[in-house]
Design a protein around this motif. Structure first.
Motif, PDB file in Angstrom:
ATOM      1  N   THR A   1       0.838  -1.202   0.048  1.00  0.00           N
ATOM      2  CA  THR A   1       0.038  -0.089  -0.108  1.00  0.00           C
ATOM      3  C   THR A   1       0.794   1.149   0.050  1.00  0.00           C
ATOM      4  N   GLY A   2       0.311   2.162  -0.523  1.00  0.00           N
ATOM      5  CA  GLY A   2       1.038   3.572  -0.579  1.00  0.00           C
ATOM      6  C   GLY A   2       0.054   4.681  -0.219  1.00  0.00           C
ATOM      7  N   LEU A   3       0.259   5.407   1.001  1.00  0.00           N
ATOM      8  CA  LEU A   3      -0.483   6.795   1.252  1.00  0.00           C
ATOM      9  C   LEU A   3       0.718   7.937   0.886  1.00  0.00           C
ATOM     10  N   GLY A   4       0.231   9.082   0.213  1.00  0.00           N
ATOM     11  CA  GLY A   4       1.092  10.154  -0.295  1.00  0.00           C
ATOM     12  C   GLY A   4       1.250  11.031   0.953  1.00  0.00           C
ATOM     13  N   LEU A   5       2.179  11.154   1.721  1.00  0.00           N
ATOM     14  CA  LEU A   5       2.224  12.068   2.945  1.00  0.00           C
ATOM     15  C   LEU A   5       1.890  13.428   2.594  1.00  0.00           C
ATOM     16  N   GLU A   6       2.423  14.053   1.753  1.00  0.00           N
ATOM     17  CA  GLU A   6       1.867  15.409   1.231  1.00  0.00           C
ATOM     18  C   GLU A   6       0.529  15.469   1.100  1.00  0.00           C
ATOM     19  N   ARG A   7       0.001  14.631   0.371  1.00  0.00           N
ATOM     20  CA  ARG A   7      -1.524  14.742   0.105  1.00  0.00           C
ATOM     21  C   ARG A   7      -2.170  14.633   1.164  1.00  0.00           C
ATOM     22  N   LEU A   8      -1.877  13.923   2.314  1.00  0.00           N
ATOM     23  CA  LEU A   8      -2.742  13.715   3.425  1.00  0.00           C
ATOM     24  C   LEU A   8      -2.405  14.947   4.396  1.00  0.00           C
ATOM     25  N   ALA A   9      -1.155  15.719   4.229  1.00  0.00           N
ATOM     26  CA  ALA A   9      -0.809  16.734   5.026  1.00  0.00           C
ATOM     27  C   ALA A   9      -1.510  18.015   4.423  1.00  0.00           C
ATOM     28  N   MET A  10      -2.103  18.045   3.007  1.00  0.00           N
ATOM     29  CA  MET A  10      -2.767  18.998   2.642  1.00  0.00           C
ATOM     30  C   MET A  10      -4.221  18.892   3.179  1.00  0.00           C
ATOM     31  N   ILE A  11      -4.668  17.731   3.423  1.00  0.00           N
ATOM     32  CA  ILE A  11      -6.106  17.514   4.044  1.00  0.00           C
ATOM     33  C   ILE A  11      -6.146  18.082   5.435  1.00  0.00           C
ATOM     34  N   LEU A  12      -5.151  17.435   6.241  1.00  0.00           N
ATOM     35  CA  LEU A  12      -5.121  17.619   7.934  1.00  0.00           C
ATOM     36  C   LEU A  12      -4.898  19.004   8.109  1.00  0.00           C
ATOM     37  N   GLN A  13      -3.977  19.719   7.149  1.00  0.00           N
ATOM     38  CA  GLN A  13      -3.774  21.221   7.499  1.00  0.00           C
ATOM     39  C   GLN A  13      -4.584  22.302   6.732  1.00  0.00           C
ATOM     40  N   GLY A  14      -5.528  21.496   6.073  1.00  0.00           N
ATOM     41  CA  GLY A  14      -6.664  22.489   5.531  1.00  0.00           C
ATOM     42  C   GLY A  14      -6.229  23.421   4.415  1.00  0.00           C
ATOM     43  N   VAL A  15      -5.220  22.984   3.574  1.00  0.00           N
ATOM     44  CA  VAL A  15      -4.787  23.730   2.688  1.00  0.00           C
ATOM     45  C   VAL A  15      -5.227  23.366   1.196  1.00  0.00           C
ATOM     46  N   ARG A  16      -5.158  24.107   0.113  1.00  0.00           N
ATOM     47  CA  ARG A  16      -5.553  23.957  -1.085  1.00  0.00           C
ATOM     48  C   ARG A  16      -4.748  22.810  -2.048  1.00  0.00           C
ATOM     49  N   ASN A  17      -3.437  23.027  -1.547  1.00  0.00           N
ATOM     50  CA  ASN A  17      -2.449  22.265  -2.434  1.00  0.00           C
ATOM     51  C   ASN A  17      -1.241  21.901  -1.681  1.00  0.00           C
ATOM     52  N   MET A  18      -0.469  20.903  -1.955  1.00  0.00           N
ATOM     53  CA  MET A  18       0.764  20.584  -1.484  1.00  0.00           C
ATOM     54  C   MET A  18       1.753  21.561  -1.022  1.00  0.00           C
ATOM     55  N   TYR A  19       1.879  22.663  -1.828  1.00  0.00           N
ATOM     56  CA  TYR A  19       2.840  23.719  -1.670  1.00  0.00           C
ATOM     57  C   TYR A  19       2.609  24.560  -0.458  1.00  0.00           C
ATOM     58  N   GLU A  20       1.219  24.413  -0.040  1.00  0.00           N
ATOM     59  CA  GLU A  20       0.832  25.323   1.299  1.00  0.00           C
ATOM     60  C   GLU A  20       0.947  24.379   2.341  1.00  0.00           C
ATOM     61  N   THR A  21       1.531  23.089   2.361  1.00  0.00           N
ATOM     62  CA  THR A  21       1.684  22.451   3.545  1.00  0.00           C
ATOM     63  C   THR A  21       2.993  22.844   4.258  1.00  0.00           C
ATOM     64  N   ASP A  22       3.248  22.602   5.425  1.00  0.00           N
ATOM     65  CA  ASP A  22       4.347  23.015   6.151  1.00  0.00           C
ATOM     66  C   ASP A  22       5.756  22.848   5.889  1.00  0.00           C
ATOM     67  N   THR A  23       5.885  21.691   5.339  1.00  0.00           N
ATOM     68  CA  THR A  23       7.552  21.485   4.820  1.00  0.00           C
ATOM     69  C   THR A  23       7.821  22.105   3.442  1.00  0.00           C
ATOM     70  N   LEU A  24       6.791  22.639   2.755  1.00  0.00           N
ATOM     71  CA  LEU A  24       7.211  23.499   1.375  1.00  0.00           C
ATOM     72  C   LEU A  24       6.872  25.094   1.722  1.00  0.00           C
ATOM     73  N   ARG A  25       5.660  25.454   2.418  1.00  0.00           N
ATOM     74  CA  ARG A  25       5.211  26.710   2.543  1.00  0.00           C
ATOM     75  C   ARG A  25       6.279  27.585   3.183  1.00  0.00           C
ATOM     76  N   VAL A  26       6.962  26.992   4.272  1.00  0.00           N
ATOM     77  CA  VAL A  26       8.286  27.733   4.883  1.00  0.00           C
ATOM     78  C   VAL A  26       9.477  28.210   3.928  1.00  0.00           C
ATOM     79  N   VAL A  27       9.397  27.206   3.006  1.00  0.00           N
ATOM     80  CA  VAL A  27      10.413  27.659   2.039  1.00  0.00           C
ATOM     81  C   VAL A  27      10.110  28.803   1.287  1.00  0.00           C
ATOM     82  N   MET A  28       8.899  28.750   0.729  1.00  0.00           N
ATOM     83  CA  MET A  28       8.263  29.699  -0.152  1.00  0.00           C
ATOM     84  C   MET A  28       8.340  31.190   1.003  1.00  0.00           C
ATOM     85  N   ASP A  29       8.022  31.215   2.209  1.00  0.00           N
ATOM     86  CA  ASP A  29       8.302  32.064   3.016  1.00  0.00           C
ATOM     87  C   ASP A  29       9.453  32.716   3.009  1.00  0.00           C
TER      88      ASP A  29
END
Length: 889
Positions: free
Chosen positions: A230-258
């Protein structure tokens, strides 16, 4: 919920349920078919294929993955990325569908407070393979998912295989409904943007055969042991659990954009153009850190090129957003601080990662500043002329002279509304590669970028070569690279490249192999030198390993070459000069040098010649060389102008570049050549030269190989021993050996002919008996059977045709005979015209027989031949031919 917590909960959940926790494998795939690990199951592939025993019946991991086919699309959409983490749970013959489904549902829907992810059950939709009734029944009746939220999809979407024959099986995907703001309702079969897949359960239960694509292959049967992947995409689940629209707005990528916003002043969301750049920077910097962390270094091929390409895209996109200076340090620190929560090794290895990344940034900024100006000029010129395509030679110039990647040229040109003549660029690149002797270049530069050596040359100057006068001497370490990256120090066991201010070590060049030896530091450290190259003119790079102690830039050292090796190579090099001149004397000036290699005790010399050199000429050349040795001619070297060297008649190697001042090596009155290599002082020191022979290595180019000194003596001593043994065998003097051996071989050949004739006659004697005993199959004469083992294919064919010819009149005849020769079964089948009129064709019969034998065959309707792998199947093949004859008539 932060990504690190998602990862922690995953591993904890499955560990508590009996799964062995397997750490993420390196991104550098232990698989020759993969450049980088691109799926969570890759490290487990040997277990699924039965190549290795799994460590436990149940396992779980969070695997680092990189996929790069769509690099150009990264940033343009919010769905494309290069690095991702795949959470997986695996069962090797333990639990199957129901177990996997129950575990997945439990983890996803268990409240956060109780260790789960807390997803609302009513928002989860399920897809199953169109024929998988069992999976649908489990979801509906065991889990309780309403039937209207379970959809069946075809092989393309819900059936998994590796793309080659082997394990395969249906999938069941868990999808999360993000709500009406993301599109129309109707489930994942209708809208995969709204109903985003988060977890894929693969039920490995079948074995597939060969076929193309995702759908065109047969299912051969059930696997002996059913597995779960089985395979669960961590970034996709993070997107849902963090309530953001896409993976770039999740914690590990958003801080780089900031951080990119902080460095450029550009806010994410300000415009589509800058948002693309922001996403490129975030994704590519994270991927770069993970690749460097796993040991990848920037380069021009393979994984190194992937890293170089994405790093340079990130840096350029920062400049598009207004950054003017170095930016990698702060972006890299942000990534390490964030991803280090999940991968602590990034923090402990921070210094090395920074060293590699900052060196690449410095190299690229130099390239970018110069190359961008040239490219902008080329774009302006193209547009001014009304063109829409940037010429291939312009792109090639940018790449070749300025180190400007073609990917970047394509991207910048597209931004300006131009395409690039990419086929023209590729053609020029190939022409360059053909001329560049790629292997030699790779050996010279190793893993490091040439710019690293240029920097050393710029700061410390070139390396003074002292090896003409001495074999050892004091020096200072002015440059040090560890694993291809500039470093201030190296420790015991490190593979290093060392640059000295002065050295007795000869760097490979002019056909002469490099010296080997040792470099000892005052501190007691020792470097074993295996090779020396000059990747840039004037800089000798000593490649080897630190045997003892620590090596530092600026340290005093004592360099000493392996004298015995140097002397053996020097003898070979001087012998090469003598061979060159002797060949020119024998064949004329067209026998010009086309390459050489001088190694300890032996050499090879390539020269121009339209035809093979006769043995008698080669013997004369060898005699002339050894006559020169006996004359004890002095070997001298002198520095002079290139014009003076030409006036003196010195030979220059064709295609070689020379400066205004050249070194001329003279061997008495016999030879004079331009050469930078090391040589003996007198021809007597060579001892002996033995030419082993000559051969063709290409159109109009021949190669002589030879031994020198002790190696030549040892060769002749072995030959003398062989001659003595032959004398004893044939009872003759050395000069009689050719005639006596030729006579013996002639007699042996005649005897073999007589034996072959006798054997053929014996085989054909059986023809009459076989024809007389033919079976009658509804009026068809059938001769089928096995003849004596060892009968050759030609003899078997003759026998079959002879038997066919002995069957009288217009009677239909089929002759099918078998034998076993060399452990392999053979068959020949022949039919006459009357048999063919009744539908009996030799080709059809032979294919039937050969298939039974485990092989193949074919031929014409009147006669055909085949074979196989299984000699034990001959009786079965005979029966198969008989059945086909009966069925046909």
């Amino acid at each position: 919920m932060e990504s690190a917590e998602i990862r922690r909960r995953w591993l904890s959940f499955f560990e508590e349920r009996g799964h062995a926790v397997v750490p993420s494998a390196s991104l550098i795939a232990d698989d020759p078919t993969l450049l980088l690990v691109n799926a969570g199951m890759v490290p487990f592939k040997p277990y699924f294929l039965g190549e290795a025993k799994p460590p436990a019946p149940r396992a779980t991991s969070v695997q680092k993955c990189v996929r790069t086919p769509d690099i150009e699309e990264v940033g343009k959409t919010t769905r494309h990325g290069t690095f991702f983490q795949m959470c997986g749970n695996f069962s090797f013959g333990d639990y199957f569908k129901e177990g996997a489904i129950k575990l997945a549902w439990e983890l996803l829907t268990t409240p956060v407070a109780d260790g789960g992810y807390g997803l609302e059950p009513e928002k989860l939709w399920i897809t199953v393979y169109q024929d998988d009734d069992e999976a649908e029944q489990i979801w509906r009746d065991v889990i309780g998912v309403p039937a209207e939220r379970i959809q069946r999809l075809g092989k393309k979407d819900n059936f998994w295989s590796m793309g080659v024959p082997g394990p395969c099986g249906p999938c069941s995907e868990i999808n999360y409904d993000r709500g009406p703001e993301f599109g129309v309702e109707g489930g994942p079969a209708v809208n995969d943007e709204r109903y985003v897949e988060i977890w894929n359960l693969v039920f490995m239960q079948y074995e597939r055969g060969a076929g193309d694509g995702k759908e065109d292959f047969p299912i051969l049967g059930d696997l002996p042991s059913k597995n779960i992947d089985t395979g669960l995409g961590l970034e996709r689940l993070a997107m849902i659990l963090q309530g953001v629209r896409n993976m770039y707005e999740t914690d590990t990528l958003r801080v780089v954009m900031d951080k990119a916003t902080e460095l450029t002043g550009v806010r994410y969301g300000a415009s589509q153009e800058t948002d693309v750049s922001m996403r490129v920077v975030a994704d590519h910097m994270r991927t770069s850190v993970m690749l460097i962390g796993d040991g990848v270094t920037p380069g021009n091929e393979g994984r190194g090129y992937v890293l170089r390409r994405i790093m340079r895209r990130a840096i350029r996109n920062m400049r598009l957003m207004g950054a003017t200076g170095p930016v990698v340090q702060e972006l890299l620190d942000t990534v390490i601080d964030t991803m280090g929560q999940q991968y602590p090794e990034l923090i402990t290895d921070r210094q090395r990662i920074e060293t590699v990344a900052l060196a690449e940034e410095a190299r690229f900024l130099k390239t970018l500043n110069a190359g961008t100006n040239v490219l902008e000029g080329a774009i302006t010129e193209t547009k001014a002329g009304g063109g829409t395509v940037l010429a291939g030679d312009k792109a090639f110039l940018l790449h070749d002279t300025w180190g400007f990647p073609i990917d970047l040229t394509l991207e910048i040109a597209a931004e300006q509304g131009l395409s690039v003549d990419e086929p023209g660029f590729r053609r020029l690149m190939q022409e360059q590669k053909d001329k560049a002797k790629a292997d030699a270049k790779a050996k010279k530069t190793g893993h490091a970028d040439v710019a690293a050596y240029r920097e050393i040359a710029d700061s410390a100057g070139g390396t003074e070569f002292t090896g003409y006068a001495t074999n050892q001497g004091e020096a200072t370490i002015v440059g040090l690279l560890v694993n291809g990256v500039s470093s201030p120090a190296a420790s015991e066991g490190d593979e290093v490249e060392v640059v000295l201010d002065r050295t007795p070590f000869y760097a490979e060049g002019g056909g002469q192999l490099a010296d080997q030896g040792r470099i000892k530091l005052d501190s007691g450290a020792v470097i074993e030198v295996r090779d020396v190259q000059q990747p840039v003119p004037g800089v000798s790079v000593h490649k080897g390993s630190v045997q003892v102690g620590e090596v530092t830039v600026g340290a005093s050292a004592y360099a000493a070459i392996d004298v015995r090796r140097r002397r053996a190579i020097a003898r070979a090099h001087s012998a090469t000069h003598l061979t060159h001149q002797a060949l020119r004397d024998a064949l004329g000036p067209t026998a010009a040098q086309a390459g050489s290699e001088n190694s300890p005790g032996r050499f090879r010399f390539d020269f121009g010649s339209p035809n093979a050199v006769p043995g008698t000429v080669l013997t004369d050349v060898e005699q002339k060389i050894n006559d020169v040795l006996s004359r004890e001619l002095d070997v001298t070297a002198e520095i002079m102008s290139i014009d003076e060297a030409k006036k003196q008649g010195a030979i220059a190697e064709f295609g070689e570049k020379y400066g205004e001042r050249v070194r001329v090596v003279t061997i008495g009155d016999f030879s004079k050549e331009l050469c930078g290599g090391t040589h003996v002082g007198n021809t007597a020191q060579l001892g002996l030269v033995k030419l082993l022979g000559e051969s063709s290595i290409g159109s109009g180019v021949r190669r002589v190989e030879a031994l020198v000194g002790v190696d030549a003596y040892n060769f002749l001593a072995k030959e003398h021993t062989v001659v003595a043994q032959l004398q004893e065998l044939v009872k003759g003097r050395p000069e009689e050996l050719p005639e006596k051996i030729a006579s013996m071989l002639g007699k042996l050949k005649d005897a073999e002919k007589e034996i072959e004739k006798f054997r053929a006659e014996k085989v054909l004697q059986a023809a009459a008996g076989l024809a007389e005993n033919a079976q009658d199959i509804r009026g068809v004469a059938l001769v089928v059977g096995q003849v004596q083992d060892g009968t050759g294919a030609d003899d078997l064919r003759k026998l079959v045709l002879d038997v066919r010819g002995r069957i009288q009149g217009d009677r239909p005849a089929v002759v099918a005979l078998f034998t076993v020769a060399g452990g392999r079964p053979l068959t020949v089948v022949a039919t006459n015209e009357a048999a063919r009129e009744r539908g009996l064709k030799a080709g059809d019969l032979v294919r039937t027989a050969a298939k039974t034998l485990g092989g193949g065959g074919g031929g014409k309707p009147d006669v055909a031949q085949g074979g196989g792998q299984n000699p034990g199947a001959v009786p079965e093949a005979i029966a198969a031919v008989e059945r086909l004859v009966v069925e046909t008539v």
